[in-house]
Design an enzyme around this catalytic site. Sequence first.
Site, PDB file in Angstrom:
ATOM      1  N   CYS A 129       3.512  -4.453  -3.056  1.00  0.00           N
ATOM      2  CA  CYS A 129       2.103  -4.722  -2.726  1.00  0.00           C
ATOM      3  C   CYS A 129       1.375  -3.568  -2.039  1.00  0.00           C
ATOM      4  O   CYS A 129       0.363  -3.086  -2.557  1.00  0.00           O
ATOM      5  CB  CYS A 129       2.013  -5.962  -1.849  1.00  0.00           C
ATOM      6  SG  CYS A 129       2.384  -7.449  -2.758  1.00  0.00           S
TER       7      CYS A 129
HETATM    8  C1  UDX Z   1       3.211  -7.617   2.025  1.00  0.00           C
HETATM    9  C2  UDX Z   1       2.264  -8.458   2.884  1.00  0.00           C
HETATM   10  O1  UDX Z   1       2.829  -8.604   4.199  1.00  0.00           O
HETATM   11  C3  UDX Z   1       2.030  -9.816   2.243  1.00  0.00           C
HETATM   12  O2  UDX Z   1       1.078 -10.556   2.995  1.00  0.00           O
HETATM   13  C4  UDX Z   1       1.511  -9.603   0.816  1.00  0.00           C
HETATM   14  O3  UDX Z   1       1.340 -10.841   0.172  1.00  0.00           O
HETATM   15  C5  UDX Z   1       2.479  -8.738   0.032  1.00  0.00           C
HETATM   16  O4  UDX Z   1       2.682  -7.504   0.716  1.00  0.00           O
HETATM   17  P1  UDX Z   1       5.829  -7.512   1.610  1.00  0.00           P
HETATM   18  O5  UDX Z   1       5.522  -6.348   0.711  1.00  0.00           O
HETATM   19  O6  UDX Z   1       6.757  -8.560   1.141  1.00  0.00           O
HETATM   20  O7  UDX Z   1       4.472  -8.265   2.017  1.00  0.00           O
HETATM   21  O8  UDX Z   1       6.497  -6.924   2.931  1.00  0.00           O
HETATM   22  P2  UDX Z   1       6.082  -6.609   4.433  1.00  0.00           P
HETATM   23  O9  UDX Z   1       6.953  -7.386   5.333  1.00  0.00           O
HETATM   24  O10 UDX Z   1       4.628  -6.736   4.641  1.00  0.00           O
HETATM   25  O11 UDX Z   1       6.513  -5.068   4.541  1.00  0.00           O
HETATM   26  C6  UDX Z   1       5.998  -4.075   3.653  1.00  0.00           C
HETATM   27  C7  UDX Z   1       6.584  -2.727   3.963  1.00  0.00           C
HETATM   28  O12 UDX Z   1       6.089  -2.256   5.201  1.00  0.00           O
HETATM   29  C8  UDX Z   1       8.117  -2.710   4.079  1.00  0.00           C
HETATM   30  O13 UDX Z   1       8.603  -1.541   3.434  1.00  0.00           O
HETATM   31  C9  UDX Z   1       8.369  -2.630   5.564  1.00  0.00           C
HETATM   32  O14 UDX Z   1       9.587  -2.010   5.887  1.00  0.00           O
HETATM   33  C10 UDX Z   1       7.172  -1.798   6.012  1.00  0.00           C
HETATM   34  N1  UDX Z   1       6.793  -2.015   7.417  1.00  0.00           N
HETATM   35  C11 UDX Z   1       6.384  -3.244   7.833  1.00  0.00           C
HETATM   36  C12 UDX Z   1       6.803  -0.934   8.287  1.00  0.00           C
HETATM   37  O15 UDX Z   1       7.156   0.196   7.920  1.00  0.00           O
HETATM   38  N2  UDX Z   1       6.402  -1.143   9.585  1.00  0.00           N
HETATM   39  C13 UDX Z   1       5.986  -2.363  10.034  1.00  0.00           C
HETATM   40  O16 UDX Z   1       5.634  -2.467  11.223  1.00  0.00           O
HETATM   41  C14 UDX Z   1       5.986  -3.444   9.140  1.00  0.00           C
END
Ligand code: UDX
Length: 440
Positions: free
Chosen positions: A266
């Site tokens: 996403c």
């Molecule tokens: C995301 C959105 O959170 C969700 O609402 C939407 O519908 C789809 O995209 P997702 O891709 O499943 O969800 O994962 P998410 O938990 O949001 O993490 C995305 C990425 O960001 C991961 O690679 C995670 O490791 C990274 N991340 C997340 C960080 O690097 N730092 C953070 O503080 C949080």
Amino acid sequence: MKIVVIGAGYVGITLSCLTEFGHEVTMLGRDKEKAARIARGVSPIYEPGLEEVLRAGIKKGLLKSTTDYSVVKDADVIFICVGTPSRDDGSIDLSQVETCSKSIGEQMRESGGYKVVVVKSTCLPGTTTDVVIPTVEKASGKKAGEDFGACMNPEFLREGSGVYDFMNPDKIVIGGIDSASQKVLSDLYSGFDQKFPRIFTDTNTAEMIKYGNNAMLATRISFMNELANICEHYHADVKEVSRAMGIDSRIGPKFLNAGAGFGGSCFPKDVKALISAAKKAGVKPSLLEEVMKINDSQPERMVDLAEKTIGDLTDKKVSILGLAFKSDTDDMRDSRSTVVIQSLLRKHAKVRAYDPKAMENARGMFDNMVTFCASKEECVKDADLVMVMTEWDEFKNMELSSINAPIIDGRRIIDPEKVAQRGLVYRGIGWKDNFRGGRP
Ligand code: UDX
């Protein structure tokens, strides 16, 4: 209500949760084998709690799975959950959305009754009104707002906690072309606790809410990564900085973790699509472009840190713990570990890797240049360097006795006390003591 869900990807398959509220849900796809597996209660993706939902739905006779589009004729609500992949220029490819809108219309031509077509796939503002509705109208010979309704109902599910997020949404966004369409969707969600706010709006705004949400979260992560890169040079610790920042109620604690950057299906795709849409509209998306640039450079920063820690990487045994883009998923899409591994291979390192769930998806991605290990212990054995790329609990609680090499932690999950007891060098992006008194 009778619901048909087109596309059994992460979003579509999670809509099977609607059976918990007594709705009849039919998953509709083109792949016969996949449809048969779903009909047996086997999830096409790894998602905690999902198979339990599928099996409970099947047992109650509420969940079905088919490849036969004629089920649309009987449906009250049809959800479009097909993929909207990125094109090379960052814009999104709507061909699957168009194809399934046409198929829906063809079935509607031969059936009566008021149906609502709901777009759940992430698509740019205007897609529901300018692409989906005209396609359905043309194929069905019917008129939106009179013979059928249309809504845009974005999802905010995180992979790995999709079932929980579906059942406990922060908000339910109901973008409709008219109040009749909105009412059908509102009735569909009536079983959800009223404490979850409902936002009634038009379809363009609903589409933009999804992009705004994801772009904001991605921006927070890139902001913290930039701050982390600065922190390192001033012996400030980004983790303490982010914890203190998050206590400020105006900022809040979530999505402030610095490290290897964001991956997944996403954030990268949606930010790129918004950049492309902004440019098309003549708006300069300077901030969003920087968000992507910072994110693209974080894996290289991990590799820089590796070189600064153990020197030239040629023939060095580097163990990668974690391949999935985050924990509790087998999804490798835009995973930061892929970018790090590619860079390590270019520098002629000998790469070994282990992930609790994503090994199957990772195989074949690296032309046999990576050795996939059966366990984390096997992966780290005799390593020159260990790099943690995914925040799996299995790595958080890992016994460190089998590691005799420096650890670079891209997610900052290992207990530093445990590492100190083993006398190992422990580093990550934005850490205070990376190069002060460390023992490379
Ligand atoms: C995301 C959105 O959170 C969700 O609402 C939407 O519908 C789809 O995209 P997702 O891709 O499943 O969800 O994962 P998410 O938990 O949001 O993490 C995305 C990425 O960001 C991961 O690679 C995670 O490791 C990274 N991340 C997340 C960080 O690097 N730092 C953070 O503080 C949080």
